[in-house]
Scaffold this motif. Structure first.
Motif, short mmCIF file in Angstrom:
data_model
loop_
_atom_site.label_atom_id
_atom_site.label_comp_id
_atom_site.label_asym_id
_atom_site.label_seq_id
_atom_site.Cartn_x
_atom_site.Cartn_y
_atom_site.Cartn_z
N SER A 121 0.85 -1.20 0.00
CA SER A 121 0.00 0.00 0.00
C SER A 121 0.89 1.25 0.00
O SER A 121 2.04 1.21 0.44
N GLU A 122 0.35 2.36 -0.48
CA GLU A 122 1.14 3.57 -0.57
C GLU A 122 1.51 4.09 0.82
O GLU A 122 2.60 4.65 1.00
N ASP A 123 0.64 3.90 1.80
CA ASP A 123 0.96 4.40 3.13
C ASP A 123 2.04 3.57 3.81
O ASP A 123 2.61 3.99 4.82
N SER A 124 2.32 2.38 3.26
CA SER A 124 3.37 1.54 3.82
C SER A 124 4.68 1.65 3.03
O SER A 124 5.76 1.73 3.62
N GLU A 125 4.58 1.67 1.69
CA GLU A 125 5.77 1.64 0.84
C GLU A 125 5.97 2.91 0.03
O GLU A 125 6.87 2.96 -0.81
N GLY A 126 5.16 3.93 0.28
CA GLY A 126 5.31 5.15 -0.51
C GLY A 126 4.93 4.90 -1.96
O GLY A 126 4.24 3.93 -2.29
N THR A 127 5.36 5.77 -2.84
CA THR A 127 5.04 5.64 -4.26
C THR A 127 5.59 4.32 -4.81
O THR A 127 6.78 4.06 -4.79
N ASN A 128 4.67 3.48 -5.30
CA ASN A 128 5.04 2.21 -5.94
C ASN A 128 3.89 1.80 -6.84
O ASN A 128 2.80 2.38 -6.78
N GLY A 129 4.14 0.83 -7.71
CA GLY A 129 3.13 0.47 -8.70
C GLY A 129 1.79 0.09 -8.09
O GLY A 129 0.76 0.67 -8.41
N ILE A 130 1.78 -0.88 -7.18
CA ILE A 130 0.52 -1.37 -6.61
C ILE A 130 -0.14 -0.29 -5.76
O ILE A 130 -1.32 0.03 -5.95
N GLY A 131 0.59 0.25 -4.80
CA GLY A 131 0.00 1.21 -3.87
C GLY A 131 -0.51 2.47 -4.54
O GLY A 131 -1.60 2.97 -4.22
N THR A 132 0.26 3.02 -5.48
CA THR A 132 -0.15 4.27 -6.12
C THR A 132 -1.26 4.03 -7.14
O THR A 132 -2.15 4.87 -7.31
N CYS A 133 -1.26 2.87 -7.78
CA CYS A 133 -2.38 2.51 -8.66
C CYS A 133 -3.68 2.48 -7.86
O CYS A 133 -4.71 3.01 -8.30
N LEU A 134 -3.66 1.89 -6.67
CA LEU A 134 -4.85 1.82 -5.84
C LEU A 134 -5.24 3.19 -5.30
O LEU A 134 -6.43 3.52 -5.21
N ALA A 135 -4.24 4.01 -4.96
CA ALA A 135 -4.54 5.34 -4.42
C ALA A 135 -5.13 6.25 -5.49
O ALA A 135 -6.07 7.01 -5.23
N ASP A 136 -4.59 6.18 -6.71
CA ASP A 136 -5.05 7.04 -7.81
C ASP A 136 -6.16 6.41 -8.63
O ASP A 136 -6.79 7.09 -9.45
N GLN A 137 -6.38 5.11 -8.47
CA GLN A 137 -7.37 4.35 -9.25
C GLN A 137 -7.16 4.55 -10.74
O GLN A 137 -8.08 4.87 -11.50
N ARG A 138 -5.92 4.34 -11.18
CA ARG A 138 -5.59 4.44 -12.60
C ARG A 138 -4.42 3.51 -12.92
O ARG A 138 -3.63 3.17 -12.05
N ALA A 139 -4.35 3.11 -14.18
CA ALA A 139 -3.22 2.30 -14.63
C ALA A 139 -1.98 3.17 -14.71
O ALA A 139 -2.05 4.34 -15.11
N LEU A 140 -0.82 2.61 -14.33
CA LEU A 140 0.41 3.40 -14.33
C LEU A 140 1.63 2.49 -14.32
O LEU A 140 1.53 1.30 -14.10
N THR A 141 2.77 3.10 -14.57
CA THR A 141 4.07 2.44 -14.40
C THR A 141 4.92 3.30 -13.48
O THR A 141 5.03 4.51 -13.68
N ILE A 142 5.45 2.69 -12.44
CA ILE A 142 6.43 3.35 -11.56
C ILE A 142 7.77 2.69 -11.87
O ILE A 142 8.00 1.55 -11.50
N HIS A 143 8.62 3.43 -12.58
CA HIS A 143 9.85 2.87 -13.12
C HIS A 143 11.06 3.33 -12.32
O HIS A 143 11.34 4.52 -12.21
N ARG A 144 11.72 2.39 -11.69
CA ARG A 144 12.99 2.59 -11.01
C ARG A 144 12.96 3.80 -10.07
O ARG A 144 12.30 3.77 -9.04
N ASP A 145 13.66 4.91 -10.39
CA ASP A 145 13.78 6.00 -9.41
C ASP A 145 12.52 6.85 -9.27
O ASP A 145 12.51 7.85 -8.55
N GLN A 146 11.43 6.43 -9.91
CA GLN A 146 10.14 7.06 -9.63
C GLN A 146 9.56 6.55 -8.31
O GLN A 146 8.64 7.16 -7.77
N HIS A 147 10.08 5.44 -7.81
CA HIS A 147 9.66 4.94 -6.50
C HIS A 147 10.05 5.94 -5.42
O HIS A 147 11.04 6.66 -5.55
N PHE A 148 9.30 5.94 -4.34
CA PHE A 148 9.58 6.87 -3.24
C PHE A 148 10.79 6.42 -2.43
O PHE A 148 11.71 7.20 -2.19
N PHE A 149 10.80 5.17 -2.01
CA PHE A 149 11.93 4.67 -1.23
C PHE A 149 13.12 4.42 -2.15
O PHE A 149 12.99 3.79 -3.20
N SER A 150 14.28 4.89 -1.73
CA SER A 150 15.49 4.64 -2.51
C SER A 150 15.78 3.15 -2.62
O SER A 150 16.37 2.68 -3.60
#
Length: 321
Positions: A121-150
């Motif tokens: 979930s986004e509140d646990s892992e920050g910006t990531n494919g699964i969590g942010t897709c559920l938060a925004d309710q849209r299809a997306l790709t979170i590629h490499r350094d777009q993730h929140f956690f380094s």
């Protein structure tokens, strides 16, 4: 490597400090991760994992969806497994409840937390494919350094939301990879495959939810893929997918009141619109099923033979010879 997390955190902090969050969905997610969820982008930790009991309950809550998804997960994995990807089906809380992957890659993906029973979930892992897709309710790709956690910046995650038979957000379908050589073209193809699989899962789940209804593709299908409606024996719409609800303006209140299929399908169902035409159709079908035997048809309809003869004359229906 020691300076990489700090550098990544600086990039995120700088983007959040600008007005980019108002224009960029990605930066808006970074801001939520930092200010709403209180996460630190430089933090290095493995995703939280559920206990065996918690995971069992999570799967039980989506048991029908898992049945609906089984074949589509297999097909999606056949398409992407050969390029080092795994497939995850996560519930609406961001917990992967089903997975497909090559056994040779299991140790790597397990180490990264790309496994059933973890929490993305986004509140646990920050910006990531699964969590942010559920938060925004849209299809997306979170590629490499777009993730929140380094610590997640070596991952590439392509995800699409899945909606249930009432149009509510139910799950997220994700394809993740740790490969550094995934090209933009490959990511685009993966996104198409994930989106198609998500719609197939929705359609199968919709059919399972209305086992005694006819499932029809609505006339708005060209405007919204997956616009399906469920119609009962009285030609009333009893269910509609999210796409059908959006394309045709179908509300839950309208379904509860009773929504004639003719009002949705237009010319397709107008034969049942007038009472007399509907009655004529019932009688014709009864005669056909009885092979022209008036006595048998009358018995099946629950009326007398004389009454049926009058109706045959009134509607000009000729018995087959």
């Amino acid at each position: 490597m020691s300076g990489q997390p700090a550098h990544h955190a600086d990039i995120i902090q700088a983007a959040i400090a600008t007005s980019d969050a108002a224009r960029s969905a990605l930066v808006a997610s970074w801001r939520r991760s930092l200010t709403v969820h209180g996460l630190d982008p430089g933090q290095r930790q493995a995703p939280r994992r559920l206990t065996e009991g918690e995971f069992r309950l999570a799967r039980q809550r989506v048991e029908q969806l898992l049945r609906a998804a089984d074949a589509s997960l297999d097909r999606l994995y056949l398409a992407v497994g050969g390029i080092g990807c795994c497939v995850l089906l996560a519930d609406r809380d961001g917990i992967p409840v089903e997975r497909r992957g090559a056994s040779a890659d299991d140790e790597t993906f397990d180490e990264w937390g790309l496994w059933t029973g973890t929490v993305w979930s986004e509140d646990s892992e920050g910006t990531n494919g699964i969590g942010t897709c559920l938060a925004d309710q849209r299809a997306l790709t979170i590629h490499r350094d777009q993730h929140f956690f380094s610590s997640n910046t070596l991952l590439s995650c392509t995800t699409a939301p899945i909606y249930d038979h009432e149009g509510n957000l139910a799950a997220a379908l994700d394809v993740s990879s740790c490969r550094s050589d995934l090209t933009e073209g490959f990511v685009g193809l993966i996104a198409m495959a994930v989106g198609d699989a998500a719609r197939r899962i929705e359609a199968e789940n919709f059919r399972l939810s209305f086992p005694n209804a006819r499932i029809l593709l609505a006339s708005a299908a060209e405007r919204g893929a997956g616009a399906l409606i469920a119609v009962n024996g009285d030609d009333l719409v009893v269910g509609a997918t999210r796409s059908a609800r959006q394309s045709l303006g179908i509300t839950q209140q309208a379904l509860a009141r009773g929504l004639p299929a003719a009002d949705i399908l237009g010319d397709v169902a107008k034969a049942a619109e007038e009472l007399e035409e509907a009655e004529r159709g019932v009688i014709q079908r009864a005669i056909a099923r009885a092979d022209g035997n008036v006595s048998a048809a009358a018995h099946n309809l629950g009326i007398s033979r004389a009454t049926l003869h009058r109706k045959l004359a009134r509607f000009g229906i000729r018995r087959p010879h």
